[in-house]
Design a protein around this motif. Structure first.
Motif, short mmCIF file in Angstrom:
data_model
loop_
_atom_site.label_atom_id
_atom_site.label_comp_id
_atom_site.label_asym_id
_atom_site.label_seq_id
_atom_site.Cartn_x
_atom_site.Cartn_y
_atom_site.Cartn_z
N ALA A 12 5.54 -0.45 -11.51
CA ALA A 12 5.83 0.83 -10.86
C ALA A 12 7.31 0.92 -10.51
O ALA A 12 7.93 1.98 -10.67
CB ALA A 12 4.98 0.98 -9.60
N THR A 52 2.29 1.66 -3.55
CA THR A 52 1.21 2.04 -4.47
C THR A 52 0.87 3.52 -4.30
O THR A 52 0.66 4.24 -5.30
CB THR A 52 -0.03 1.17 -4.20
N ARG A 53 0.83 3.97 -3.07
CA ARG A 53 0.57 5.40 -2.83
C ARG A 53 1.71 6.25 -3.41
O ARG A 53 1.46 7.31 -3.99
CB ARG A 53 0.42 5.66 -1.34
N ASP A 54 2.94 5.78 -3.27
CA ASP A 54 4.07 6.51 -3.86
C ASP A 54 3.95 6.59 -5.37
O ASP A 54 4.26 7.63 -5.98
CB ASP A 54 5.38 5.81 -3.48
N ALA A 55 3.51 5.51 -6.01
CA ALA A 55 3.36 5.51 -7.47
C ALA A 55 2.29 6.50 -7.91
O ALA A 55 2.46 7.23 -8.89
CB ALA A 55 3.03 4.10 -7.96
N GLU A 56 1.20 6.53 -7.15
CA GLU A 56 0.13 7.48 -7.48
C GLU A 56 0.61 8.91 -7.33
O GLU A 56 0.20 9.80 -8.09
CB GLU A 56 -1.08 7.22 -6.60
N GLU A 57 1.48 9.14 -6.36
CA GLU A 57 2.01 10.49 -6.14
C GLU A 57 3.29 10.75 -6.95
O GLU A 57 3.90 11.81 -6.79
CB GLU A 57 2.30 10.67 -4.65
N GLU A 58 3.66 9.78 -7.81
CA GLU A 58 4.88 9.86 -8.61
C GLU A 58 6.12 10.10 -7.75
O GLU A 58 7.06 10.78 -8.14
CB GLU A 58 4.76 10.95 -9.69
N ARG A 88 1.57 -4.94 -10.61
CA ARG A 88 1.46 -3.50 -10.47
C ARG A 88 2.73 -2.91 -9.87
O ARG A 88 3.28 -1.92 -10.36
CB ARG A 88 0.25 -3.15 -9.61
N ARG A 122 0.83 -1.21 0.00
CA ARG A 122 0.00 0.00 0.00
C ARG A 122 0.86 1.26 0.00
O ARG A 122 0.50 2.26 -0.63
CB ARG A 122 -0.91 -0.02 1.23
#
Length: 996
Positions: free
Chosen positions: A753, A719-725, A749, A716
């Motif tokens: 990433a 994944t949050r880091d990927a969404e925030e680039e 995923r 998690r």
């Protein structure tokens, strides 16, 4: 007097005189060398040191050894300190003090023959039956020869005498004590302490037991009755002391190493010391060592017997010369008076010892110690009483050291060794050995403890102290948390010595060890054994009820567990050491027996009465979670956390893991804390708590669930880091949890990433490594396969790895790529063929792509460029011109490829020039010039070519202007020289024309 060292901040040594020996202490400021001490000659002792030790230590300064009777000097060498002795009959003992960086050397004189006992006093030869002839012969002036020590006494002395020295090695190298041991170069063993023969029969009974307090009911009553009480009031199984009738020392046994002093008669009879020989004979006193009072001067002898000298043992008794005119009757009367005086003095010393016993009974330990030390220093103390004093003193030293064995180690050890060496054949020798073993075990000196225990087991296998060996080892390992070893030793006591004194505490210790190991069925068997053999033991040790209840509960004997826990709580109330845990466990039992309301009342009571103890915190946890959740899962705890809380789980879990880290529920609380942080989105804290769990409890049954929690938190989080680039964050999480790397990459995923993150951080090779399993591994085509293909193709094209592009495209040829992605794959493949010089394979793809208007303009411009170049190579001018012109318009749209734009313009210039369209060729040449940077290497060549087109078009002025511009801009270039040559040739031609 203890003298201070002369130097500080460097190696040093100092000397001091003790009551019975001298001491040399070598101090090292920066490093503690290993103990390596050996007798290297009759008058030298060498302390070997590591190589280059003086590079880190300053050499010790000289020390004034003038007051020493045994040490002449200390010589400092490159790798040793050499102690030069004043005499050869010096015994040495060496041991380390690692905490102070000290090596201690204790030196004593070793007497060649032990003092003879009063029983061998040769003066008895002049008894009441002495004849007048014998008296007259002595009166005639022939002095009686002195009586010699008997051969038996000499043999016993030689057999019992220890080796010339003793060296204590460091802990890791400590050899066990051995009989008849001597030291050779490079090896050090303990001096012999084995007796020379069987002890003599007991003839004295001088004291009662030190501690008369009765012990609780114990197993093996016959053995227990013979066992001595202990000085440690808190436990009946501490260091062992004695209270038995002990036989006196045999004649000739080894005495404490003290320098011989003058006898009582010599110390007080000053006239006898200074009188000439004939006056000495007349007075009846002899100053020689080993002589006894003569037949005369009974008054002086009585006065001497009533005084107590300051130090030194009584010299051996021997026959003294008598006066020639003394009668046998007079000699007998004087001797009888002397014997009566000795008996009176012995009675006084025994009364003094009884006074010390009374002082000890009143609880004045310090006063008793002072009295015992005074008795120990008395030279007139009889052997049987000296042994009693030495053992009593050693036992009191042990009692005084309770709670700080390390701080009193040397004093206790010396006291027991002195008692042991005084009479090695004593019936108390096993007691000294068990206490010396216990002492070393208490300070963690395992090799030395094992040596004493092994010696006791080997020499006295039937002694009642032998079972204590395994019990002490069990307690030692239990304190260190080594429960397997502890259980082995406790079990050995039960199996091998079932009727011994320590069998009960060993059984209780075994229950505790098995409980710590989680062997609940075996632990219950031992609980049952204890309860049946000692049914009232819980009265003496109520905590055993709590332990038994815990065992029964974990063995699913809930009724038995509840019964014992309630009995414990009713006996002890809230004063019990484990009252809080007893209540918490009772609540758990009610909950497991489907009585939630009763459980809730118990939990509330525990939480209210013990809010800061482990049981109270567990009760709070149960109340907050509304049940027993000792095997938490992410799904189950999510349901628990989703309730409204009256108590915050985070605080309860934190209190348990920080204040009770050794509790069985501590790992459960830590896992729940990690799950709480995960549930609240604090992924960093969740990972930290999970890592702490795996560090502290790597073999715990919940370790796999902890790893699941860490994995979920990382998933998690990344994944949050990927969404925030946050590409840096993704890579950091992955690399900091390398043990989870393979599992994290099981997520397509996260793999994609991570591959993108490495590309963004400038590590394209790492990107290809992470993405490769999408195409060349076992990953089936899925949601993230096509984005991974786009990423990999882009990286390979950027890196120019054309063979890999061809391989990759061949791997995905059967994939359903869709039209748009297929165009990109075809375009990358055509570029790869071009760069691999496979023009035919590339040309077929370029033809297809050149007509695909959906292809991006730049890529379509590239396709047309390669078509134009192929037609140009074949001399197909019109096709080449058309393709080049269209490619140029597409490439100029974004001007993303200046190189191909110039190539296309050059191609158009060549085509039009070759087809005779010079004006158009000059136009394309001008466009080409505008794409060049002034004064660049290509610029000079292109200006010269443009000038040639201008001359062919008869534009002389433009031609001259172009050449002059070239000469001015690049005067040293090849094309500038060619331009000058052309202008010169034109000038010559013009002059010729004018001449004609």
């Amino acid at each position: 007097m203890l003298l201070a060292p002369l130097s500080a901040g460097a190696a040093s040594y100092y000397w001091s005189r003790q009551p019975q020996h001298e001491r040399l202490v070598f101090h090292f400021d920066t490093v503690m060398p290993p103990l390596d001490v050996a007798r290297t000659s009759a008058t030298e002792i060498t302390v070997r040191l590591p190589q280059d030790i003086w590079s880190s230590e300053s050499r010790p300064a000289p020390f004034d050894l003038t007051p020493s009777r045994l040490v002449a000097a200390v010589r400092v060498e490159e790798r040793a300190l050499v102690v030069k002795l004043r005499r050869e009959d010096v015994h040495h003992l060496a041991y380390p003090l690692p905490r102070e960086n000290n090596i201690v050397l204790e030196l004593t004189r070793q007497p060649k023959n032990p003092p003879a006992t009063n029983a061998t006093n040769a003066t008895n030869a002049t008894d009441k039956n002495a004849t007048a002839a014998g008296a007259s012969s002595t009166a005639a002036g022939a002095a009686a020869p002195p009586a010699e020590n008997t051969t038996a006494v000499q043999a016993a002395s030689q057999a019992d005498a220890p080796a010339n020295h003793t060296t204590l090695a460091p802990r890791a190298q400590m050899p066990p004590p051995a009989a008849d041991a001597t030291e050779t170069s490079g090896s050090r063993v303990r001096a012999a302490i084995a007796p020379a023969g069987p002890p003599p029969p007991s003839v004295h009974q001088v004291r009662s037991r030190i501690d008369a307090a009765a012990t609780p009911e114990r197993p093996g009553e016959v053995m227990a009755a013979a066992a001595p009480p202990t000085l440690a009031a808190s436990s009946p199984f501490g260091p062992q002391q004695t209270g038995e009738v002990v036989p006196p020392a045999a004649p000739g046994v080894l005495q404490p190493a003290t320098a011989p002093n003058a006898s009582a008669a010599q110390s007080l009879d000053g006239a006898a010391k200074t009188a000439p020989p004939q006056e000495t004979a007349a007075s009846g006193a002899s100053p020689g060592a080993g002589e006894t009072p003569s037949q005369a001067n009974a008054t002086s002898i009585n006065a001497t017997a009533q005084s107590l000298p300051s130090a030194g043992p009584e010299p051996p008794a021997a026959a003294a010369p008598v006066r020639a005119n003394a009668s046998a009757e007079n000699a007998s009367s004087v001797q009888a008076a002397a014997n009566a005086t000795d008996a009176q003095r012995t009675a006084e010393l025994e009364n003094l010892f009884q006074t010390v016993q009374d002082t000890l009974a009143r609880g004045d330990t310090r006063g008793a110690l002072d009295g015992l030390e005074a008795l120990r220093r008395s030279p007139e103390l009889p052997d049987h009483l000296r042994e009693e004093v030495l053992y009593t003193l050693a036992e009191l030293r042990m009692k005084e050291a309770k709670g700080d064995m390390a701080g009193h180690y040397v004093a206790v050890r010396e006291a027991f060794l002195e008692a042991l060496h005084f009479n090695p054949s004593s019936a108390r020798a096993p007691q000294a050995l068990i206490n010396l073993g216990y002492l070393n075990l208490a300070v963690g000196n395992e090799p030395e403890a094992k040596a004493y225990f092994d010696l006791l087991r080997r020499k006295y296998p039937q002694d009642f102290n032998v079972p204590f060996i395994d019990y002490y080892w069990g307690e030692y390992f239990a304190r260190r948390g080594q429960w397997n070893q502890a259980a082995d030793h406790f079990q050995a006591v039960i199996q091998q010595y079932p009727d011994s004194q320590p069998v009960l505490p060993s059984a209780v210790g075994l229950v505790r060890a098995l409980a710590e190991l989680g062997f609940w069925a075996k632990a219950w068997e031992i609980v049952d054994f204890v309860e049946k053999r000692w049914p009232r033991y819980y009265i003496d040790d109520p905590e055993f009820l709590s332990l038994a209840g815990q065992v029964a509960m974990n063995h699913d004997l809930l009724d038995a567990a509840r019964e014992r826990l309630w009995l414990y709580f009713n006996l002890m109330g809230d004063k019990g050491a484990s009252a809080d845990m007893a209540l918490a466990r009772i609540g758990d039992i009610y909950l497991r027996q489907n009585s939630p309301q009763a459980a809730k009342r118990i939990y509330e009571k525990a939480a209210a009465e013990f809010p800061d103890k482990e049981g109270g915190l567990i009760a709070m946890m149960r109340l907050a979670e509304e049940g027993i959740v000792d095997s938490p899962t992410l799904e189950g705890m999510a349901a628990v956390f989703d309730r409204p809380f009256s108590l915050r789980p985070e605080r309860i879990y934190t209190d348990i893991v920080t204040r009770f880290p050794d509790s069985p529920l501590a790992p459960i609380a830590r896992l729940k804390l990690a799950m709480w942080y995960l549930w609240t989105g604090r992924f960093d804290a969740a990972v930290t708590q999970g890592r702490r769990f795996l560090q502290d409890y790597p073999q715990h049954a919940l370790a796999s669930r902890t790893k699941d929690t860490i994995f979920t938190a990382l998933t998690r989080w990344m994944t949050r880091d990927a969404e925030e680039e946050n590409y840096r964050g993704i890579v950091t999480r992955f690399e900091a949890n390398a043990d989870m790397g393979a599992r994290l990459l099981e997520s397509d995923r996260l793999r994609l990433a991570l591959a993108m993150a490495y590309l963004k951080l400038g590590q394209p090779e790492k990107t290809l490594e992470i993405a490769r399993p999408f195409f060349f591994g076992t990953i089936a085509q899925g949601e993230f396969s096509l984005p991974a293909l786009d990423l990999a193709l882009a990286v390979l094209v950027d890196l120019g790895r054309w063979s890999d592009v061809v391989d990759l495209v061949s791997r995905v040829k059967d994939w359903n790529l869709g039209e748009a992605r297929q165009r990109q794959v075809d375009y990358a493949l055509a570029l790869a063929f071009e760069n691999l010089n496979q023009e035919k394979d590339a040309l077929a793809i370029w033809r297809h792509l050149a007509t695909d208007v959906e292809l991006p303009p730049t890529q379509r411009g590239h396709a047309l460029y390669f078509l134009a170049r192929a037609a140009y190579a074949e001399g197909e001018w019109e096709q080449a011109y058309t393709a080049a012109q269209e490619s140029l318009s597409l490439l100029l749209h974004k001007k993303s490829d200046p190189g191909k734009i110039r190539d296309t313009l050059g191609m158009l210039t060549d085509i039009t020039e070759n087809t005779g369209r010079l004006d158009e060729a000059l136009m394309w040449a001008g466009e080409y010039e505008r794409q060049l940077e002034p004064k660049s290497p290509q610029w000079a060549a292109w200006i010269y070519r443009k000038a040639q087109l201008e001359r062919r078009l008869a534009r002389e002025d433009a031609w001259r202007a172009s050449l002059n511009a070239l000469i001015d801009a690049a005067p040293d270039s090849l094309y500038a020289r060619m331009a000058r040559s052309d202008l010169a040739a034109a000038a010559i031609a013009e002059r010729l024309d004018r001449l004609q």
